[in-house]
Design an enzyme around this catalytic site. Structure first.
Site: not given
Ligand code: PLP
Length: 434
Positions: A54, A56, A201, A228, A231, A237
């Site tokens: 974790y 954060e 984008d 992203t 791609k 991903r």
């Protein structure tokens, strides 16, 4: 080598699915323009112990202890992204492209604000305000379009007129089904004229930009670039948001000014929209960005374009109408219903049956229904990773036309399937690109 030894002995069901997917990817050709094959190094990072942690917050400012190595790997990912795209700030935590866009909208806009994006039927993405999305309920989306679908030219005059009338707070340049380059300079000048933030984008073309074969919106003064990472960029991903400028104090909500965009974006991603970052995915992004910084990636990006051109040539010679008249990037939209009399759905199924994966797609102003549109969309990023050059791409395009024209001739389709399989076997998916 069995990469899945532990899964095989522990969980036969998941192992079965994994094996099936391995075989599917090895034997078929991937022509979905948003897909690619990652290196083994990227997969190792993605499957690493970082999934246990974790984290954060951001490097140096976390809400949990034990962050020596998460800080190290996230900082590597950030520094490499900045170098790749020539910007000052990168947030590598968005879990995907949609998340990156939502966080960017949230960073700059209030509910009810207006944003201008590409018409969804002319190439814009779902996250650019499709009525089925949550974003479309929060923001008021207005549109720009192509002036001429045969050349792909965007109607920049109309775009300016709409911007002056609607006063968007953000103008969004980007697409997932458009085969030409956008005029970033024009879009930025319109944004400046109406006082909007210019956001790009580049989800589909990030690898082309990083590889130096497509224009970088930062060079035209864009303030926000989202993408992203899976791609053309050939990473795990994931999503990524980049800006110019530096974070002031991430612990304090700043005023909504351009100077504060890096801070606004970091706070929008966390705690605004996401919880703990996926550190295994961030480690894999760091590895992929490292690969994209190698000289070989430039060669890869250039080859993607040459391969798309080779396929365009075959489709043109075959009399197939293409949106925008062809391609200047990695993808082609072919009006197979208008040109060959085969419906998009049947084309997708026929090609899938011979080992070519791609998707049916609406062609601008399509009158056919979305589930069975007039066209198909395909592209070259994945087959280029596989080592295909113009010769192989020409052959694949010929086989595609052949299959579509003979969709009811099973023995013909069997022969094509065999040739595709042999081609795939001749070009195994590589383990490494450096
Ligand atoms: C693919 C894509 C996205 C969404 O990415 P996900 O990772 O699937 O959420 C956003 N914008 C554009 C232009 C895309 O092509």
């Amino acid at each position: 080598m069995n990469l899945y030894e532990s899964i095989e002995s522990q969980d036969k069901e998941v192992f079965g699915a994994l094996q099936g997917e391995e075989q599917r990817e090895a034997e078929g050709l991937e022509l979905i323009p948003s897909e690619n094959y990652v290196s083994r190094a990227v997969r190792e990072a993605n499957g690493s112990v970082f999934t246990n942690k974790y984290s954060e917050g951001y490097p140096g400012k976390r809400y949990y202890g034990g962050q020596e190595f998460t800080d190290e790997v996230e900082t590597l990912a950030i520094e490499r992204a900045k170098k790749l795209f020539g910007c000052d700030h990168a947030n590598v935590q968005p879990l995907g492209g949609a998340n990156a866009n939502i966080a960017a909208y949230f960073a700059w806009m209030e509910p009810g604000d207006t944003i201008m994006g590409m018409d969804l039927g002319h190439g814009g993405h779902l996250t650019h305000g499709h009525p089925v999305t949550y974003m479309s309920k929060l923001y008021n989306f207005v549109r720009y379009k192509m002036k001429n679908v045969e050349t792909g030219e965007i109607d920049y005059d109309e775009m300016r007129a709409t911007a002056v009338r609607e006063k968007p707070k953000m103008i969004l340049g980007g697409f997932s089904a458009y085969p030409r380059e956008l005029d970033w300079a024009q879009i930025k000048s319109i944004a400046d004229e109406v006082g909007a933030v210019a956001m790009a984008d580049v989800a589909h073309i990030a690898g082309l930009i990083a590889g130096g074969v497509a224009k970088n919106p930062f060079d035209y003064g864009f303030q926000i670039v989202t993408t992203t990472t899976h791609k053309t960029l050939r990473g795990p991903r994931g999503g990524l948001i980049m800006t110019k400028g530096v974070v002031s104090n991430p612990m304090k909500a700043p005023e909504k000014t351009i100077e504060n965009l890096p801070t606004l974006i970091d706070r929008a991603v966390f705690p605004g929209f996401q919880g703990g970052p996926h550190m295994h995915q961030i480690a894999a992004k760091a590895v992929a960005f490292g690969e994209a910084l190698q000289p070989a990636f430039k060669t890869y990006a250039a080859q993607i374009l040459k391969n798309a051109k080779a396929m365009e040539t075959v489709f043109r010679a075959g009399g197939v109408r293409m949106l925008a008249g062809g391609t200047s990037n990695h993808l082609i939209l072919a009006d197979v219903f208008g040109s060959l009399g085969i419906e998009g759905k049947a084309a997708e199924e026929t090609l899938n049956a011979v080992g070519i994966t791609l998707n049916k797609n609406a062609i601008a102003d399509d009158t056919r229904p979305p589930f069975n549109p007039s066209g198909i969309r395909f592209g070259t990023p994945a087959i280029t990773t596989r080592g295909f050059k113009e010769g192989e791409c020409t052959r694949v395009a010929e086989l595609m036309l052949d299959a579509m024209k003979n969709k009811d001739d099973q023995s013909k389709l069997d022969t094509i399937r065999q040739e595709i399989k042999e081609l795939a076997q001749k070009f195994p998916i590589p383990d490494s690109f450096v």
